[in-house]
Design an enzyme around this catalytic site. Structure first.
Site, mmCIF file in Angstrom:
data_model
loop_
_atom_site.group_PDB
_atom_site.id
_atom_site.type_symbol
_atom_site.label_atom_id
_atom_site.label_comp_id
_atom_site.label_asym_id
_atom_site.label_seq_id
_atom_site.Cartn_x
_atom_site.Cartn_y
_atom_site.Cartn_z
ATOM 1 N N LYS A 1 -82.751 39.674 29.779
ATOM 2 C CA LYS A 1 -81.791 38.811 30.471
ATOM 3 C C LYS A 1 -80.793 39.627 31.288
ATOM 4 O O LYS A 1 -79.587 39.352 31.274
ATOM 5 C CB LYS A 1 -81.056 37.900 29.485
ATOM 6 C CG LYS A 1 -81.959 37.031 28.632
ATOM 7 C CD LYS A 1 -81.148 36.200 27.654
ATOM 8 C CE LYS A 1 -82.026 35.395 26.723
ATOM 9 N NZ LYS A 1 -81.254 34.651 25.717
ATOM 10 N N LYS B 1 -80.300 24.505 35.101
ATOM 11 C CA LYS B 1 -78.994 25.137 34.959
ATOM 12 C C LYS B 1 -79.147 26.654 34.936
ATOM 13 O O LYS B 1 -80.136 27.183 34.435
ATOM 14 C CB LYS B 1 -78.285 24.651 33.691
ATOM 15 C CG LYS B 1 -79.033 24.940 32.400
ATOM 16 C CD LYS B 1 -78.339 24.324 31.205
ATOM 17 C CE LYS B 1 -79.022 24.685 29.894
ATOM 18 N NZ LYS B 1 -79.039 26.129 29.589
ATOM 19 N N LYS C 1 -80.964 24.825 25.148
ATOM 20 C CA LYS C 1 -81.564 25.896 25.935
ATOM 21 C C LYS C 1 -80.570 27.050 26.113
ATOM 22 O O LYS C 1 -79.364 26.847 26.104
ATOM 23 C CB LYS C 1 -82.003 25.371 27.308
ATOM 24 C CG LYS C 1 -83.062 24.263 27.232
ATOM 25 C CD LYS C 1 -84.392 24.782 26.689
ATOM 26 C CE LYS C 1 -85.457 23.701 26.683
ATOM 27 N NZ LYS C 1 -85.312 22.727 25.592
ATOM 28 N N ASP C 2 -81.119 28.251 26.301
ATOM 29 C CA ASP C 2 -80.304 29.454 26.425
ATOM 30 C C ASP C 2 -79.283 29.339 27.550
ATOM 31 O O ASP C 2 -79.549 28.755 28.596
ATOM 32 C CB ASP C 2 -81.194 30.665 26.699
ATOM 33 C CG ASP C 2 -82.174 30.928 25.573
ATOM 34 O OD1 ASP C 2 -81.899 31.828 24.769
ATOM 35 O OD2 ASP C 2 -83.194 30.219 25.506
ATOM 36 N N ARG C 3 -78.127 29.968 27.307
ATOM 37 C CA ARG C 3 -77.109 30.017 28.359
ATOM 38 C C ARG C 3 -77.446 31.097 29.382
ATOM 39 O O ARG C 3 -77.386 30.850 30.587
ATOM 40 C CB ARG C 3 -75.735 30.300 27.748
ATOM 41 C CG ARG C 3 -74.656 30.482 28.813
ATOM 42 C CD ARG C 3 -73.345 30.965 28.242
ATOM 43 N NE ARG C 3 -72.410 31.280 29.306
ATOM 44 C CZ ARG C 3 -71.253 31.902 29.123
ATOM 45 N NH1 ARG C 3 -70.899 32.282 27.907
ATOM 46 N NH2 ARG C 3 -70.462 32.155 30.139
#
Length: 347
Positions: free
Chosen positions: A22, A51, A80-82
């Site tokens: 990430k 997003k 869901k992941d930020r």
């Protein structure tokens, strides 16, 4: 952040290669698959959002404001992941047929896009999805060749189906609180909090069982008394069918399961029961919480085999594409490939 899974075994040993995970939001892309069609009419407005660098609950709260409803009127199938680019559906309880004007909302939050809307007769609930599709970039990989070898193993055998660090909270706080609640016989009306701690408790015991099978070279060995999955069917391994079921497992037709502990007795027998019971007995505080809330025993596959797994190399970056069923963690795939390089994110 503490790695709660640090003590757990690896399928092919701890990776030697390092990489950033990430490094950019687009390096971790997730597309949710609900697995069903909407009715086209009903009280619930379904909103497909994309997003970037935002968490699901924040987007849901802001969407509620844009629709003129309370936060509790917006729901989702999965968080869901930020630190990612993710697509998912949100449902808004909006009995009026008109779709709100989202222009001001979208202008305020350029990190959020609305991709589609539809009508449905039911709200989304946690777990109302069949899975997620991932595109993950491992960046600045220190040993590309080693990762490629590991990917071949993952494609063939899968990885341990561990519950990821997300399940246990920041620095394992949910797991520690679960132990405290069990030890002190805490009773709470906060259903969300109770659910988090119960989930952490069962998930940790399951992880310990899977790790033990790896350490004892039993990850791909069918034991007497094991419960195996054959589609939706569960098969108990006995002395009479042991050899046949091992052959079916080797052919890829069966899946070995592990315990999601409950207040009822384990359904495994013989060697499998002996292996699993050790870890229930070793966690009395977690089991006290589980039994005190009358959780029922369940089973989960011990191996995670990603569907549609492919990869490509771009310099010292490796781009992975795969799909996972609901309840499985992409971090379990990544854990078998590289050690994560710590860095300061700018998003």
């Amino acid at each position: 952040m503490t790695d709660t899974l640090a003590s757990l075994a690896y399928l092919a040993g701890k990776p030697t290669a390092q990489a950033k995970i990430k490094a950019k939001p687009e390096h971790f892309q997730v597309r949710e698959d609900l697995g069903f069609e909407f009715t086209g009419s009903g009280e619930h407005l379904m909103v497909r959002i994309r997003k970037t660098g935002e968490n699901t609950s924040f987007v849901a709260n802001e969407l509620a404001k844009a629709c003129g409803v309370k936060s509790k009127d917006v729901s989702w199938a999965g968080l869901k992941d930020r630190h990612a680019v993710t697509e998912q559906w949100l449902s808004v309880h909006l009995p009026k047929a008109e779709t709100p004007d989202f222009s001001a909302f979208l202008a305020q939050y350029p990190s959020i896009e609305i991709l589609a809307t539809a009508r449905h007769n039911k709200k989304l609930r946690p777990g109302d999805l069949v899975g997620n599709d991932f595109v993950v970039t491992l960046s600045e990989v220190s040993d590309v060749d080693d990762v490629l070898k590991r990917l071949e193993t993952v494609a063939k055998l899968g990885v341990p189906n561990y519950f990821g660090n997300q399940r246990f909270g920041n620095n394992g706080n949910n797991l520690q609180e679960a132990k405290r609640w069990g030890r002190d016989n805490v009773r709470s009306r906060n259903q969300n909090q109770r659910s988090l701690y119960l989930s952490a408790a069962r998930s940790w015991i399951f992880n310990l069982i899977v790790s033990a099978r790896l350490e004892q070279s039993l990850f791909d060995k069918v034991l007497l008394g094991d419960i195996l999955f054959k589609g939706d069917e569960q098969l108990l391994v006995s002395a009479e069918n042991h050899a046949d079921l091992q052959s079916q497992y080797d052919a890829g037709d069966l899946v070995i399961s592990g315990a999601l502990a409950g207040d009822n007795a384990l359904p495994t027998q013989d060697d499998a029961l002996a292996l699993e019971q050790v870890f229930l007995d070793a966690e009395p505080d977690l089991m006290a919480l589980i039994r005190g809330n009358r959780m029922r025993h369940d089973r989960r596959a011990i191996a995670l085999k990603p569907a549609n797994l492919s990869w490509q190399v771009d310099g010292n970056n490796i781009i992975l594409t795969f799909s996972l069923d609901a309840g499985s963690f992409a971090t379990s795939i990544i854990r078998e490939l590289v050690q994560e390089i710590a860095f300061e994110r700018e998003f």
